[in-house]
Scaffold this motif. Structure first.
Motif, PDB file in Angstrom:
ATOM      1  N   ARG A 147       0.832  -1.110   0.021  1.00  0.00           N
ATOM      2  CA  ARG A 147      -0.056   0.044  -0.080  1.00  0.00           C
ATOM      3  C   ARG A 147       0.921   1.278  -0.049  1.00  0.00           C
ATOM      4  NH1 ARG A 147      -4.771  -2.261   2.155  1.00  0.00           N
ATOM      5  NH2 ARG A 147      -4.931  -4.156   1.331  1.00  0.00           N
ATOM      6  N   THR A 149      -0.049   4.442   0.757  1.00  0.00           N
ATOM      7  CA  THR A 149      -0.007   5.225   1.930  1.00  0.00           C
ATOM      8  C   THR A 149       0.761   4.645   3.042  1.00  0.00           C
ATOM      9  OG1 THR A 149      -2.261   5.359   1.208  1.00  0.00           O
ATOM     10  CG2 THR A 149      -1.796   6.234   3.362  1.00  0.00           C
ATOM     11  N   ARG A 150       1.051   3.265   3.178  1.00  0.00           N
ATOM     12  CA  ARG A 150       1.410   2.673   4.155  1.00  0.00           C
ATOM     13  C   ARG A 150       3.079   3.007   4.082  1.00  0.00           C
ATOM     14  NH1 ARG A 150      -1.380  -2.561   5.030  1.00  0.00           N
ATOM     15  NH2 ARG A 150      -2.944  -1.179   6.158  1.00  0.00           N
ATOM     16  N   ALA A 153       3.832   6.687   5.020  1.00  0.00           N
ATOM     17  CA  ALA A 153       3.819   6.851   6.338  1.00  0.00           C
ATOM     18  C   ALA A 153       4.828   6.533   6.866  1.00  0.00           C
ATOM     19  CB  ALA A 153       2.490   6.066   7.064  1.00  0.00           C
ATOM     20  N   ALA A 154       5.415   5.367   6.681  1.00  0.00           N
ATOM     21  CA  ALA A 154       6.810   4.984   7.207  1.00  0.00           C
ATOM     22  C   ALA A 154       7.844   6.104   6.643  1.00  0.00           C
ATOM     23  CB  ALA A 154       7.364   3.662   6.576  1.00  0.00           C
ATOM     24  N   ARG A 163      14.853   0.327   5.920  1.00  0.00           N
ATOM     25  CA  ARG A 163      13.808   0.122   6.821  1.00  0.00           C
ATOM     26  C   ARG A 163      12.409  -0.029   6.172  1.00  0.00           C
ATOM     27  NH1 ARG A 163      15.172   0.481  12.556  1.00  0.00           N
ATOM     28  NH2 ARG A 163      13.762  -1.236  12.739  1.00  0.00           N
ATOM     29  N   ASP A 167      10.626  -3.160   7.543  1.00  0.00           N
ATOM     30  CA  ASP A 167       9.462  -3.092   8.231  1.00  0.00           C
ATOM     31  C   ASP A 167       8.140  -3.012   7.467  1.00  0.00           C
ATOM     32  OD1 ASP A 167      11.271  -3.060   9.946  1.00  0.00           O
ATOM     33  OD2 ASP A 167      10.979  -0.801  10.816  1.00  0.00           O
ATOM     34  N   VAL A 168       8.146  -2.584   6.373  1.00  0.00           N
ATOM     35  CA  VAL A 168       6.812  -2.385   5.620  1.00  0.00           C
ATOM     36  C   VAL A 168       6.465  -3.284   4.648  1.00  0.00           C
ATOM     37  CG1 VAL A 168       5.244  -0.689   5.019  1.00  0.00           C
ATOM     38  CG2 VAL A 168       6.712  -0.009   6.430  1.00  0.00           C
ATOM     39  N   ARG A 171       6.376  -7.122   5.435  1.00  0.00           N
ATOM     40  CA  ARG A 171       5.072  -7.412   6.031  1.00  0.00           C
ATOM     41  C   ARG A 171       4.057  -7.385   4.952  1.00  0.00           C
ATOM     42  NH1 ARG A 171       5.714  -8.556  11.454  1.00  0.00           N
ATOM     43  NH2 ARG A 171       7.666  -7.616  11.930  1.00  0.00           N
ATOM     44  N   GLU A 172       4.092  -6.392   4.219  1.00  0.00           N
ATOM     45  CA  GLU A 172       3.008  -6.398   3.263  1.00  0.00           C
ATOM     46  C   GLU A 172       2.807  -7.549   2.359  1.00  0.00           C
ATOM     47  OE1 GLU A 172       0.480  -3.725   4.076  1.00  0.00           O
ATOM     48  OE2 GLU A 172       0.931  -2.725   2.051  1.00  0.00           O
ATOM     49  N   HIS A 248      -1.790 -12.482  10.737  1.00  0.00           N
ATOM     50  CA  HIS A 248      -3.331 -12.496  11.498  1.00  0.00           C
ATOM     51  C   HIS A 248      -4.096 -11.411  10.737  1.00  0.00           C
ATOM     52  CE1 HIS A 248      -1.711  -9.518  13.487  1.00  0.00           C
ATOM     53  NE2 HIS A 248      -0.668  -9.934  13.617  1.00  0.00           N
ATOM     54  N   TRP A 249      -3.274 -10.621  10.072  1.00  0.00           N
ATOM     55  CA  TRP A 249      -3.894  -9.394   9.677  1.00  0.00           C
ATOM     56  C   TRP A 249      -4.544  -9.671   7.984  1.00  0.00           C
ATOM     57  CZ3 TRP A 249       1.155  -9.823  10.095  1.00  0.00           C
ATOM     58  CH2 TRP A 249       1.965  -9.699   8.786  1.00  0.00           C
ATOM     59  N   LYS A 252      -7.871  -8.315   6.351  1.00  0.00           N
ATOM     60  CA  LYS A 252      -8.669  -7.482   7.055  1.00  0.00           C
ATOM     61  C   LYS A 252      -8.341  -6.003   7.013  1.00  0.00           C
ATOM     62  CE  LYS A 252      -9.203 -10.882  10.620  1.00  0.00           C
ATOM     63  NZ  LYS A 252      -8.506 -11.640  11.618  1.00  0.00           N
TER      64      LYS A 252
END
Ligand code: ATP
Ligand code: MG
Lengths: 252, 282
Positions: A147, A149-150, A153-154, A163, A167-168, A171-172, A248-249, A252
């Motif tokens: 994403r 935006t994510r 944001a970072a 990073r 970090d993003v 995971r994404e 888990h996300w 969602k």
């Protein structure tokens, strides 16, 4: 009351299939040599799995499929991340990846036979080859479709490019990576079973199916098919469970 | 951080000094400017959004940005916050560059701005991690912030387990945890339902009064823009100019009674008039 029984809904199809199968074989609508009764098949399955040859073949196929998938994941995930984090790099290799992804991996058997001989290496490496491309493609897309935006944001929080990647983006990309792993393991199983049938194999579920058919031992053949089906289903379920636990996300 | 600006500005060696003649501020008279924008230009393709745009934003105020759709409100704060590059022009913060200050940015789309793999608490603490603050101190600082703001949410939840308002609150806290000098918010409440929006306005007002941080809020709701602001920046259609920069001298804390305060009503009517004049012009 009715709602509580909903948990058993998935069993309806299974029961219906078994009932239909029993009916067909009891009435003799199909030659019993071609379609043995569910009971005979189950007996062959049970005795085969319980210390018989089928259990051994099952383990062999599990081993080869696992090896192929692990090798594929170890190669494809870092590569996919690299490709995905540089859109230009991905675009320049996209055609090659898509081309080989569209090439039936079974067409590569002769080549790999020349390279690795008739042993396990050939089966495992062809399966790994097929799985690599599927996983690679999905990981790269997962990273590329992080994403915006994510990422922004970072970035505004002062994250360096590295990073942001760890970090993003990583995971994404996990949900998509799991899609790749599930497809990859399914493909690896298909390739392994085919290879076990035809490439001078002495064991494995593919060999078991093929041999039973040659010997006209139909209950054993159906038992081996069922074992292959159970394995495929089980592997998929395993990855889904891991995914639910660690991603888990997702969705969602 | 706070000790440097004045020395930097008066220093003869300062590279920005000559490029920055003390042009009179556009609007914001009285207070010392916090953000100085000079000669800002930006175009997308052939559309000129900003052309030689000047603006001063006063320190410690909450500035609402209001204007016609697509006039360049987001573009403005995104350029100030460094999310998108400027074509030309200078934006300084007390004479310093963006890279030299701490700032926060709150996105409209909280769902995509938070990290769903982290619990709310870790989301809030994440900027401190980027600043290499040790874990124990991160925890202490985050807890202190939560305490100070009096936020009563279970922060061990994951963002997707929270309501939209709670998520946006977490997202605002994440931007405040580094004690920013300036906070940018682009339509932070427009994805929330009305009840939650009203609640969040109060929360934001509280945070603003509590922290005294300069805030730049883009809003598409005129009442909200005036209600929250110390000053409303009204932009024209692009290429955007300052149509008006209206001080809102209505005492804080503001509440429901503010909405019927004659001064508030007058200011709102004035802003609406300016806005409609700008819309018709287009
Ligand atoms: N990346 C981009 N590429 C091309 N045009 C853009 C881009 N971003 C914005 N624009 C255009 O620039 C203008 C200003 O956009 P901006 O998003 O700043 O407007 P806005 O005032 O925030 O609008 P809204 O009220 O819809 O939020 C719009 O006309 C928009 O279409
Ligand atoms: Mg906007």
């Amino acid at each position: 009351m009715i709602r509580r029984l909903d948990a058993f809904l998935p069993l309806v199809g299974v029961v219906a299939l078994l009932a239909f199968w029993s009916l067909v074989s009891a009435r003799g609508w199909v030659d019993p040599v071609l379609l043995p009764s569910p009971a005979a098949t189950f007996k062959a399955f049970w005795s085969g799995m319980d210390g018989g040859a089928l259990g051994f073949d099952f383990v062999k196929t599990v081993y080869r499929t696992t090896m192929a998938t692990v090798i594929a994941a170890v190669i494809a995930i870092p590569l996919g991340i690299m490709l995905g984090s540089s859109e230009r790099l991905y675009r320049s290799l996209e055609f090659v990846i898509d081309f080989f992804r569209s090439t039936p991996a079974s067409a590569m058997f002769p080549l790999f036979l020349v390279l690795f001989g008739v042993g396990d290496e050939t089966k495992i490496s062809v399966a790994a080859f097929g799985a690599i491309l599927v996983i690679l493609f999905n990981v790269a897309y997962g990273v590329m479709n992080a994403r915006k935006t994510r990422l922004l944001a970072a970035k505004v929080m002062g994250a360096s490019r590295l990073r942001v990647l760890f970090d993003v983006m990583l995971r994404e990309s996990l949900p998509q990576t799991f899609v790749g792993l599930r497809n990859g393991v399914s493909l690896a199983l298909v390739i392994i079973v085919v290879a076990e049938m035809f490439i001078g194999s002495q064991d494995g579920l593919g060999h078991s199916v093929f041999e039973a058919q040659q010997l006209f031992d139909m209950p054993r053949m159906y038992a081996a098919i069922a074992a292959a089906g159970a394995l495929g289903y089980g592997l998929n379920l395993l990855f889904l469970t891991i995914e639910r636990r660690f991603v888990h996300w997702s969705g969602k | 951080m706070d000790a440097t600006p004045d020395t930097v500005r008066s220093s003869p060696a300062d590279p920005h000094a000559e490029e920055f003649p003390s042009t009179p501020p556009v609007g914001g008279a009285g207070k010392r400017p916090h953000v100085t924008i000079r000669g800002l230009s930006k175009r997308f393709g052939r559309t000129v959004i900003y052309d030689d745009f000047d603006l001063d934003l006063p320190r410690g105020e909450l500035i609402s940005v209001f204007g016609p759709n697509g006039c360049g409100k987001s573009t403005l704060i995104n350029m100030i916050a460094g999310l998108i590059p400027v074509d030309s022009g200078r934006i300084l913060f007390d004479g310093m560059l963006l890279s030299e200050i701490k700032f926060g940015y709150v996105f409209q789309n909280y769902r995509e701005a938070l990290f769903p793999w982290m619990r709310a608490f870790d989301n809030i603490a994440y900027p401190l991690k980027l600043m290499k603050v040790p874990a124990a101190e991160r925890k202490a600082k985050t807890e202190a912030l939560v305490e100070r703001l009096g936020v009563k949410i279970d922060l061990s939840m994951y963002p997707y387990q929270m309501s939209g308002g709670q998520q946006q609150l977490v997202s605002i806290m994440r931007s405040l945890v580094v004690e920013p000098e300036i906070l940018f918010l682009d339509e932070p409440f427009s994805a929330l339902d009305y009840e939650m929006t009203l609640f969040m306005r109060e929360q934001l007002q509280k945070l603003f009064v509590e922290s005294g941080t300069t805030m730049v809020l883009v809003s598409h709701d005129l009442e909200e823009a005036v209600y929250l602001a110390d000053r409303v920046l009204l932009l024209s259609r692009h290429p955007a100019r300052v149509a008006d920069f209206v001080p809102v001298n209505v005492p804080r804390p503001r509440g429901d009674e503010t909405l019927s305060d004659p001064e508030f009503v007058r200011l709102k009517a004035h802003c609406l008039e300016v806005f409609q004049r700008e819309v018709r012009r287009g």
